[in-house]
Write a protein that holds these residues in place. Structure first.
Motif, mmCIF file in Angstrom:
data_model
loop_
_atom_site.group_PDB
_atom_site.id
_atom_site.type_symbol
_atom_site.label_atom_id
_atom_site.label_comp_id
_atom_site.label_asym_id
_atom_site.label_seq_id
_atom_site.Cartn_x
_atom_site.Cartn_y
_atom_site.Cartn_z
ATOM 1 N N THR A 2 -27.141 -9.582 23.787
ATOM 2 C CA THR A 2 -26.536 -8.710 22.769
ATOM 3 C C THR A 2 -25.747 -7.584 23.428
ATOM 4 O OG1 THR A 2 -26.964 -7.350 20.835
ATOM 5 C CG2 THR A 2 -28.576 -7.231 22.611
ATOM 6 N N ASP A 3 -24.732 -7.149 22.731
ATOM 7 C CA ASP A 3 -23.992 -5.996 23.254
ATOM 8 C C ASP A 3 -24.443 -4.705 22.559
ATOM 9 O OD1 ASP A 3 -22.967 -6.627 20.804
ATOM 10 O OD2 ASP A 3 -20.869 -6.232 21.353
ATOM 11 N N LEU A 4 -25.524 -4.779 21.751
ATOM 12 C CA LEU A 4 -26.057 -3.547 21.149
ATOM 13 C C LEU A 4 -26.815 -2.776 22.231
ATOM 14 C CD1 LEU A 4 -27.439 -4.768 17.682
ATOM 15 C CD2 LEU A 4 -25.275 -3.604 18.150
ATOM 16 N N ALA A 5 -26.592 -1.470 22.264
ATOM 17 C CA ALA A 5 -27.231 -0.657 23.313
ATOM 18 C C ALA A 5 -28.554 -0.092 22.788
ATOM 19 C CB ALA A 5 -26.303 0.483 23.717
ATOM 20 N N PRO A 6 -29.630 -0.366 23.498
ATOM 21 C CA PRO A 6 -30.925 0.144 23.026
ATOM 22 C C PRO A 6 -31.107 1.639 23.313
ATOM 23 C CG PRO A 6 -31.223 -1.034 25.082
ATOM 24 C CD PRO A 6 -29.774 -1.163 24.731
ATOM 25 N N LEU A 7 -31.970 2.260 22.516
ATOM 26 C CA LEU A 7 -32.378 3.652 22.778
ATOM 27 C C LEU A 7 -33.865 3.653 23.105
ATOM 28 C CD1 LEU A 7 -30.757 5.715 19.864
ATOM 29 C CD2 LEU A 7 -29.970 5.528 22.225
ATOM 30 N N ALA A 83 -36.838 -5.962 27.209
ATOM 31 C CA ALA A 83 -35.634 -6.541 26.604
ATOM 32 C C ALA A 83 -35.842 -8.004 26.217
ATOM 33 C CB ALA A 83 -34.457 -6.413 27.570
ATOM 34 N N ALA B 779 -25.550 -9.949 16.550
ATOM 35 C CA ALA B 779 -24.810 -9.237 17.599
ATOM 36 C C ALA B 779 -24.936 -9.901 18.967
ATOM 37 C CB ALA B 779 -25.244 -7.765 17.657
ATOM 38 N N GLY B 780 -24.809 -11.176 19.001
ATOM 39 C CA GLY B 780 -24.793 -11.860 20.285
ATOM 40 C C GLY B 780 -26.162 -12.114 20.866
ATOM 41 N N ARG B 804 -35.716 -0.384 19.066
ATOM 42 C CA ARG B 804 -34.820 0.278 20.031
ATOM 43 C C ARG B 804 -33.343 -0.017 19.733
ATOM 44 N NH1 ARG B 804 -36.755 -1.004 25.576
ATOM 45 N NH2 ARG B 804 -38.762 -0.938 24.516
#
Lengths: 186, 977
Positions: A2-7, A83, B779-780, B804
């Motif tokens: 995924t290209d979503l950025a985790p926090l 992840a 989202a991929g 997250r």
């Protein structure tokens, strides 16, 4: 991927680390967690070769660890694997058991005292109502900390982890930081 | 008077301080009281009621008189006992409860009218007229009869708490406590030794030669060195163990920084909860005064205190002193004072054959019958065999015997018992389990007895724990003791004080007796004897003895006095402990919290959660504008709302379906995999409890959602059912509320938006219809869960990803939906949307409503049993005719007020004619008017009827029309599109 950025649970891109006197508090954001519960009459598995511990126990194996959370129930930890779909990996290791993804249910804070176990226990006394004699290395307990439900794991004499609900990560961090800071200031 | 010789003060260093603005100096080791006495200041306060000049009567925490204010500004602390306030450089202390100066207190006029101010005066006098009490009498009385005053500023200091565990807790570090701690620590037990003083030793510090062959200070110094080398012993100085609680838990307050000008980085005080397997109470004893005429003048103090000031602090309030004692202990004071060069005017000893223990005058069979000296004692009148003479002296030591400090032993209603041998109460049976009293606290009044008893008790306590211990070699202590000859008060016409802090005299007790307030509980409340900050430590037993004399009975027959926590006053700040302000309690933040913050969201507290309430945009000046816009965005385009706060429970196991069938009133086992069903749980009494959804992800795997408010109670309920009600079922539960970020995507364009983020998942109505659910990726490749459920009445979904990624997903949806008019919405819009749709929420599920009232009566399945099903059919519940309806004001701009009660038009508005109430109300931008939901008798048959919504609290009565609860899309077509 995924290209979503985790926090992290504390709302930042990178995990937080704070040094207070001899204490180091680090947000363990990469810790993967999955719960494991036996089905009725099910055999206790040995996921990833791990001998699952008895009541109040915590056992570390190769790249994974587990602590007891109730009769026939454990939480399995996998450092550095947040992840991934770690629950799926555990499910494959424990066929027939109930496995639930818990990675983002929790925030884990690792607390290490550079001045030995005495100092670690001084901090524990300010945090949780647990007798240090019952929280020796290899033990994990569920308890309350500033009105929050937490797990406390004694990983080593001078090292313990506090796992709290992810949504209250900021409150938990504040409580830990305030207590460690006061001991550091004394 | 200047300093005497000796003492445990560090004369090498000077500490400067002020009292009432005047500069003084003392030394480390001093208390405020000892430093003032050494500076010749005896007058330290004014009494509570009569404003009589007062000096300290004690040298410890039992002090009733010398109450002062310490520090300034926000750190001002009233009612501090000067006798235990540790001196530090720069201490600013002031006297209190005065008008004008301490020496000339205008409120001293109270003393002149004292004949009117006897016990019960306030109760009798200020009862009429009733209205005057709050506005006039009470403020005036409070002004005159107060103690210290508050700063009314927030406390700037931090207070801490902590938890300790030990085998043995030793309370008090006098000879008994030291012996006990030494014995137990040498045996290897985990020991805590706590003492309220800043120095170990207790009474040993106040005596000239309590041990034979060794100086007490040397013995203590040796012990302290050994204690420091024992890791299993924790010594806690400045720590008061103030209460014994259940299961061996003791409350203790450590004054971490009270002896410092400012705490710096330290907490001011720490509240410790000590869990002790066994405890030893070695709290010593408190000397008691004898009541006689005008016995409250500054300079009259307990003989043991006079001795303590001389021996420990090298201070004496006067150059010439006398002693009034009914026991040998008073004579010791005289010997010690003479050894320090203080002149002794004589010892008044009421015992007929009393003899001096040295070269001084004794008035055998004598009594003190009067005193003189306005701001300080000048002389005492001694009457022997009917002859009186005045004796000049600046101080008088008084000893009426000693009362064991048995307070903690009575905390579990352990009733003290009378001991004739020492003429005092000692701990009785029924006190806290595992607590042993020793030494003077147990009535063992000699040093030798205390040392031996302490060691013996430690051996016994550890023996019960299976730890072998043996008594160590201890120094020999003095062992002389003679019981006091009972003398509680000297009869006479003038006032004789029993309780100094509350200005209770022998006359007041006599009056209580006359008014039949004879039981001790009545005596206390009628006269206020034993109340306030000292809790009668020097007064209770004497008060009881005077009452016994009046009733002609023995003391134990008259009553006893027991104690509640705290032993000494505990600041509310330290009990509250921890944080104030934003960190007062933990907060829960949603995964999109920081994102919402960055968009300027206004937040609201929902239980511990902080939720976005609405998202104001530039130009919106009032919350309604934002909320109306958000609602319309959902109805016409697409809106996004973080709904992570709803409880989520993962249910797995072969019997998961059967388990849920028993929990929900409707069927869940029949739910198809890949589908979601709305569910209602009832309480055991049949009332509706909580609603939510149940998604079946696999044959043996469900995810249950609950309301935000009930997430924890429902999970607890489910665990109870699993573990206790039906342990035979194969079910595993775990909460996943925090693990998944869940975002509602609602509105006619919801599908279009979602199609832009899912990884090739077919969202068409055919493959993913209303109430479908699936695991998928977005989202991929990010694992996600999708539920097609709607709270707003629009085409809607809830999408969940690991928490997250919640904020990133929200941003992605905002970005991908820009051309669709996507808008985030908060809890206000959420509320409006669900009221418009007629969905029940917390206001309707308030614990007083049933499934039938909610219009969900048919959900309670008759084909199976479930918690609450049988009880929901009971007569009283089933007969309730109130049902959920919609309400709209007849006047298009009229209000709908939640909480209003509903009445038929023209009916008298009484409880008997009440027909229901309004549960929820809002302005509906969809309807263009205020709307509401409510429960109304026979509501289903009353559509179109006008009823009265009465809000008598604000004098409102509005005509409202009964309409369908579904203001939006009553057929439900939009959901299924």
């Amino acid at each position: 991927m995924t290209d979503l950025a985790p926090l992290t649970a504390l709302g930042a891109a990178a995990p937080r680390v704070t040094r207070l006197g001899s204490f180091t508090l680090s947000e363990n954001a990469d810790l993967a967690l999955a719960s494991l519960a036996l089905r009725r009459g099910g055999e206790t598995p040995a996921p990833f070769g791990l001998a699952l511990p008895g009541p109040a126990g915590w056992t570390a194996g190769e790249g994974v660890a587990a602590f007891w959370t109730g009769p026939g129930q454990w939480m399995v930890e996998a450092p550095g694997r947040a992840a991934e779909d770690f629950a799926a990996a555990l499910r494959a290791e424990a066929p027939g058991a109930s496995v639930t993804e818990q990675t983002d249910g929790w925030t884990a804070v690792e607390i290490v005292s550079a001045a030995g176990e005495g100092l670690a226990e001084r901090l524990l006394a300010k945090l949780v109502n647990l007798d240090p004699a019952s929280l020796v290395p290899g033990r994990a307990r569920r308890t309350g900390l500033e009105h929050m439900g937490v797990f406390v794991i004694r990983r080593a004499p001078e090292h313990f982890a506090v796992l709290g609900a992810r949504s209250s990560a900021a409150s938990l961090w504040h409580a830990l930081e305030a207590a460690a800071g006061r001991i550091a200031a004394a | 008077m200047t300093r005497l010789t000796g003492g445990l003060i560090d004369r090498g260093r000077k500490l400067h301080f002020t009292f009432d603005g005047k500069a003084f100096s003392g030394h480390p080791g001093d208390t405020l009281a000892s430093a003032l006495l050494a500076n010749g200041t005896v007058l330290m306060g004014r009494s509570f009621k009569y404003h009589r000049p007062r000096g300290p009567i004690s040298a410890g925490s039992e002090e009733p008189n010398a109450l002062v204010e310490l520090r300034t500004g926000a750190r001002t602390e009233p009612n501090t006992r000067a006798t235990v306030a540790e001196l530090y450089d720069g201490l600013d202390a002031r006297s209190q409860n005065r008008m004008g100066s301490l020496a000339f207190d205008l409120l001293g006029v109270n003393d002149l009218v004292s004949p009117f101010l006897t016990a019960g005066f306030y109760y009798k006098t200020f009862m009429w007229p009733r209205a005057f009490w709050e506005k006039l009498y009470e403020p005036a009385i409070r002004r005159a009869a107060g103690l210290g005053s508050l700063s009314f500023e927030p406390d700037p200091d931090a207070y801490d708490k902590g938890f300790l565990h030990c085998d043995l807790l030793v309370i008090g570090a006098g000879p008994a406590g030291l012996a006990a701690a030494l014995t137990a620590a040498r045996a290897g037990a985990r020991v805590i030794l706590a003492d309220e003083d800043f120095r170990l030793g207790g009474r040993l510090l106040a005596e000239s030669a309590p041990l034979e062959g060794v100086a007490a200070a040397d013995w203590i110094a040796g012990l302290e060195a050994e204690f420091a080398s024992l890791p299993n012993l924790r010594v806690m100085r400045r720590t008061t163990v103030w209460g014994a609680f259940d299961h061996g838990i003791y409350g203790a307050v450590e004054r971490v920084a009270d002896h410092l000008p400012v705490p710096g980085g330290l907490p001011r005080q720490t509240l410790w909860r000590i869990t002790a397997r066994r405890a030893i109470l070695a709290a010593g004893a408190t000397e008691r005064p004898i009541a006689f005429a005008d016995n409250d003048r500054p300079g009259i103090m307990l003989a043991g205190a006079l001795r303590a000031y001389a021996n420990r602090w090298a201070a004496c309030p006067a150059k010439r002193v006398a002693v009034f004692t009914n026991n040998d202990d008073g004579h010791r004071t005289v010997l010690d004072l003479r050894a320090k060069g203080v002149e002794v005017a004589g010892v008044i000893d009421p015992r007929a054959g009393a003899k001096p223990l040295g070269d001084y005058r004794v008035f055998a069979g004598g009594r003190v019958t009067g005193t003189r000296g306005r701001l300080g004692l000048k002389s005492v009148e001694v009457t022997t065999d009917g002859r009186s003479e005045w004796l000049d002296c600046g101080a008088l030591g008084v000893s009426g015997g000693w009362n064991p400090n048995l307070h903690l032993a009575s905390h579990h209603r352990g009733r003290p018992v009378w001991n004739d041998a020492i003429q005092a109460f000692v701990p009785g049976e029924g006190g806290p389990v595992g607590l042993l009293a020793v030494g003077a606290a147990a009535g063992e009044m000699t040093t030798a007895g205390a040392l031996e008893g302490g060691a013996r008790a430690a051996v016994e306590a550890l023996g019960a724990l299976g730890i072998d211990a043996s008594a160590p070699e201890l120094p020999r202590g003095t062992d002389s003791f003679a019981a006091p000859e009972p003398l509680w008060h000297v009869p006479g016409k003038r006032r004789a004080w029993v309780d100094f802090q509350n200005d209770v005299t022998v006359k007041d007790i006599r009056l209580a007796h006359q008014e039949n307030m004879r039981p001790v509980e009545h005596l206390k409340r009628w006269t206020t004897l034993g109340m306030a900050t000292d809790q009668g430590k020097t007064a209770n037993v004497t008060g009881l003895a005077v009452m016994a004399e009046l009733t002609g009975r023995r003391i134990p027959e008259t009553g006893t006095t027991i104690f509640r926590p705290p032993y000494t006053g505990v600041a509310l700040s330290v009990l509250g402990g921890g944080d104030t302000g934003a960190h007062f309690r933990p907060r829960r933040l949603t995964p999109t919290h920081s994102w919402a913050e960055s968009r300027g969201a206004v937040f609201t507290e929902v239980g511990p959660w902080m939720r976005a309430q609405y998202f104001p945009r530039p130009g919106e000046t009032e919350w309604r504008q934002s909320v109306d816009r958000e609602v319309l965005a959902v109805r016409s385009g697409v809106g996004l709302c973080d709904v992570t706060t709803l409880g989520k429970v993962d249910v797995q196991g072969a019997d998961a379906g059967a388990f849920l069938d028993r929990l929900y009133c409707n069927a869940m086992a029949s739910l198809k995999v890949g589908m979601v069903r709305y569910g209602l749980m009832l309480r055991e009494d049949g009332q509706a409890w909580d609603d939510g959804t149940c998604a079946r992800l696999a044959e043996d795997h469900y995810v249950v959602t609950t309301t935000t408010a009930n997430a924890v109670p429902i999970f607890r309920h489910m665990e109870f059912a699993r573990q206790c009600l039906w342990p035979e079922l194969d079910v595993q539960l775990i909460s996943t509320t925090d693990a998944w970020a869940q975002i509602a995507v609602a509105g006619p364009k919801a599908r279009v938006l979602l199609e832009r983020v899912v990884d090739g998942f077919d969202l068409s109505n055919e493959t993913f219809p209303f109430m479908a659910c699936a695991s998928l990726t977005v989202a991929g490749g990010l694992r996600a869960r999708l539920f097609r459920i709607s709270f707003s009445g629009e085409l809607a979904y809830e999408i969940a990803v690991p928490a997250r990624y919640g904020a990133a997903l929200m941003e992605r949806l905002m970005e991908k939906g820009a051309d669709l008019g996507v808008a985030p919405y908060g809890t206000e819009a959420l509320g409006v949307l669900r009221i418009e749709k007629g969905h029940a929420a917390g206001n309707e599920l308030n614990g007083q409503t049933t499934a039938r009232m909610l219009g969900l009566g048919r959900m309670v399945s008759a084909k199976k049993d479930s918690i609450g099903a049988v009880m929901s059919r009971r007569e009283g519940l089933a007969a309730d005719r109130r049902v959920l309806v919609g309400l709209q004001p007849v006047d298009p701009v009229g209000p709908v007020v939640a909480g209003s009660h509903l009445f038929a038009e023209g009916a008298e508005r009484r409880t008997e004619t009440d027909e229901g109430w309004i549960t929820s109300a809002c302005y509906s931008p969809h309807v263009g008017a205020a709307i509401g939901l409510g429960f109304l008798e026979g509501g289903a048959e009353r559509m179109g009827e006008v009823v009265i919504a009465a809000n008598p609290l604000q004098g409102q009565a509005t005509r409202v029309r009964v309409v369908s609860a579904h203001f939006v899309d009553p057929e439900g077509g939009r959901l299924r599109d």
